[in-house]
Design a protein around this motif. Structure first.
Motif, mmCIF file in Angstrom:
data_model
loop_
_atom_site.group_PDB
_atom_site.id
_atom_site.type_symbol
_atom_site.label_atom_id
_atom_site.label_comp_id
_atom_site.label_asym_id
_atom_site.label_seq_id
_atom_site.Cartn_x
_atom_site.Cartn_y
_atom_site.Cartn_z
ATOM 1 N N UNK A 92 -33.336 68.837 69.977
ATOM 2 C CA UNK A 92 -34.539 67.799 69.736
ATOM 3 C C UNK A 92 -35.432 68.048 68.712
ATOM 4 N N UNK A 93 -35.021 68.965 67.857
ATOM 5 C CA UNK A 93 -35.719 69.273 66.358
ATOM 6 C C UNK A 93 -35.137 68.431 65.627
ATOM 7 N N UNK A 94 -35.966 67.886 64.484
ATOM 8 C CA UNK A 94 -35.474 67.082 63.449
ATOM 9 C C UNK A 94 -34.907 67.782 62.313
ATOM 10 N N UNK A 95 -33.941 67.327 61.755
ATOM 11 C CA UNK A 95 -33.333 68.039 60.512
ATOM 12 C C UNK A 95 -34.126 67.591 59.360
ATOM 13 N N UNK A 96 -34.110 68.504 58.174
ATOM 14 C CA UNK A 96 -34.929 67.702 57.056
ATOM 15 C C UNK A 96 -34.157 66.448 56.658
ATOM 16 N N UNK A 97 -35.137 65.629 55.908
ATOM 17 C CA UNK A 97 -34.918 64.341 55.645
ATOM 18 C C UNK A 97 -33.415 64.211 54.586
ATOM 19 N N UNK A 98 -32.862 63.217 54.229
ATOM 20 C CA UNK A 98 -31.833 62.984 53.378
ATOM 21 C C UNK A 98 -32.174 63.449 51.937
ATOM 22 N N UNK A 99 -33.563 63.027 51.413
ATOM 23 C CA UNK A 99 -33.967 63.494 50.238
ATOM 24 C C UNK A 99 -34.121 64.913 50.166
ATOM 25 N N UNK A 100 -34.548 65.463 51.098
ATOM 26 C CA UNK A 100 -34.924 67.063 50.941
ATOM 27 C C UNK A 100 -33.483 67.794 50.935
ATOM 28 N N UNK A 101 -32.677 67.199 51.664
ATOM 29 C CA UNK A 101 -31.478 67.996 51.826
ATOM 30 C C UNK A 101 -30.506 67.728 50.438
ATOM 31 N N UNK A 102 -30.622 66.554 50.180
ATOM 32 C CA UNK A 102 -30.104 66.300 48.842
ATOM 33 C C UNK A 102 -30.402 67.163 47.536
ATOM 34 N N UNK A 103 -31.847 67.318 47.487
ATOM 35 C CA UNK A 103 -32.358 68.178 46.565
ATOM 36 C C UNK A 103 -32.054 69.508 46.835
ATOM 37 N N UNK A 104 -31.796 69.957 47.879
ATOM 38 C CA UNK A 104 -31.420 71.312 48.304
ATOM 39 C C UNK A 104 -29.979 71.690 47.956
ATOM 40 N N UNK A 105 -29.253 70.769 48.230
ATOM 41 C CA UNK A 105 -27.690 71.289 47.882
ATOM 42 C C UNK A 105 -27.342 70.609 46.581
ATOM 43 N N UNK A 106 -28.335 69.735 45.759
ATOM 44 C CA UNK A 106 -27.850 69.291 44.635
ATOM 45 C C UNK A 106 -26.902 68.218 44.498
ATOM 46 N N UNK A 107 -26.831 67.408 45.535
ATOM 47 C CA UNK A 107 -25.938 66.415 45.757
ATOM 48 C C UNK A 107 -26.650 65.004 46.067
ATOM 49 N N UNK A 108 -25.735 63.842 46.026
ATOM 50 C CA UNK A 108 -26.201 62.604 46.282
ATOM 51 C C UNK A 108 -26.727 62.564 47.706
ATOM 52 N N UNK A 109 -27.374 61.380 48.045
ATOM 53 C CA UNK A 109 -27.602 61.285 49.501
ATOM 54 C C UNK A 109 -26.529 60.882 50.231
ATOM 55 N N UNK A 110 -25.657 60.269 49.400
ATOM 56 C CA UNK A 110 -24.465 59.758 50.138
ATOM 57 C C UNK A 110 -23.451 61.033 50.863
ATOM 58 N N UNK A 111 -23.339 61.653 49.862
ATOM 59 C CA UNK A 111 -22.621 62.947 50.264
ATOM 60 C C UNK A 111 -23.251 63.680 51.502
ATOM 61 N N UNK A 112 -24.771 63.802 51.425
ATOM 62 C CA UNK A 112 -25.517 64.126 52.652
ATOM 63 C C UNK A 112 -25.257 63.340 53.887
ATOM 64 N N UNK A 113 -25.097 62.072 53.848
ATOM 65 C CA UNK A 113 -24.994 61.177 55.005
ATOM 66 C C UNK A 113 -23.512 61.385 55.674
ATOM 67 N N UNK A 114 -22.451 61.650 54.764
ATOM 68 C CA UNK A 114 -21.231 62.042 55.296
ATOM 69 C C UNK A 114 -21.203 63.347 55.939
ATOM 70 N N UNK A 115 -21.785 64.492 55.230
ATOM 71 C CA UNK A 115 -21.788 65.555 56.005
ATOM 72 C C UNK A 115 -22.814 65.518 57.299
ATOM 73 N N UNK A 116 -23.698 64.660 57.457
ATOM 74 C CA UNK A 116 -24.351 64.649 58.649
ATOM 75 C C UNK A 116 -23.603 63.810 59.829
ATOM 76 N N UNK A 117 -22.799 62.865 59.085
ATOM 77 C CA UNK A 117 -21.760 62.059 60.048
ATOM 78 C C UNK A 117 -20.800 62.944 60.675
ATOM 79 N N UNK A 118 -20.286 63.817 59.977
ATOM 80 C CA UNK A 118 -19.295 64.650 60.731
ATOM 81 C C UNK A 118 -19.930 65.733 61.446
#
Length: 246
Positions: A36-62
């Motif tokens: 039930x917890x929320x993961x960090x938002x796409x922007x925060x994850x993109x900054x953390x991993x140094x990638x685009x939001x699209x890459x984050x979206x695809x990782x979350x999709x998997x």
């Protein structure tokens, strides 16, 4: 000059996506993010991993395909001060500092109270709470908010009336007591100031202010804090964003 994508770029992107999904998967399975917890938002994850939001979206999709997370079109709301977002910070003192707002907090009450009604409403294990009331003022002394916090009187928190806050911060004091807000809910409406609150704020009774109630829980779902706030509508606004992946 036209630049052509290297044949290796898609492969590197896929590897990065797998790496991000793997790290998040490990954290979920280890209980870092509870049910039930929320993961960090796409922007925060993109900054953390140094990638685009699209890459984050695809990782979350998997991860969603593995039924480890639910992704949905969500609605997010946060409060702004003079047009600057205070976001979802558990500490508005820290949030004000982040946006560079010259706002100082004045403690007007620090007392231990027994409140069976509050304990029952938030399913608290104990009935004793720290009642910490603060008025936030601009550099010229103008009061812009009144916040009434109620926190379980455990560990270092119970010493606040005598010892004061750790580093002048309620968040730091709660952390030292092992009480860290992880999620919660907030309700905001417009209401007239009650006489006692109007006096503290230096305003007239019945003046319309934003009235906010926020309840925070820790990672295990235990009650962490209830904050009832009165916010000057000339300085504070409620901002809502919708339609993004959560």
């Amino acid at each position: 000059m036209v630049e052509h994508e290297s044949p290796d770029q898609p492969r590197r992107g896929a590897l990065k996506r797998q790496e991000i999904a793997g790290e998040l998967r490990s954290q979920i399975l280890a209980g870092t993010y509870g049910n039930g917890a929320l993961l960090p938002g796409e922007n925060e994850l993109a900054q953390r991993f140094g990638v685009s939001r699209g890459t984050i979206r695809r990782a979350l999709g998997s991860l969603a395909e593995e039924d480890l997370i639910d992704t949905q079109t969500g609605v997010g709301s946060f409060v702004t001060f003079d047009g600057q977002p205070l976001g979802a910070e558990s500490s508005w003192g820290h949030a004000f500092a982040v946006i560079g707002a010259a706002v100082q907090a004045e403690i007007v009450r620090a007392q231990l109270v027994v409140d069976p009604e509050l304990a029952a409403s938030v399913s608290s294990a104990g009935m004793e709470f720290l009642a910490l009331d603060r008025v936030r003022r601009l550099a010229d002394g103008t009061a812009v908010s009144l916040e009434r916090s109620r926190v379980p009187a455990v560990g270092r928190i119970a010493d606040v009336p005598v010892e004061g806050l750790v580093g002048d911060s309620l968040t730091a004091t709660m952390a030292e007591a092992g009480l860290t807000p992880a999620r919660g809910e907030q309700w905001i409406a417009v209401a007239p100031l009650e006489p006692a609150d109007a006096e503290l704020l230096g305003r007239r009774p019945d003046e319309a202010f934003l009235h906010a109630v926020r309840i925070s829980l820790d990672a295990e779902g235990r009650f962490a804090e209830k904050v009832t706030s009165w916010l000057d509508p000339k300085r504070f606004r409620l901002h809502t964003a919708f339609g993004g992946a959560r």
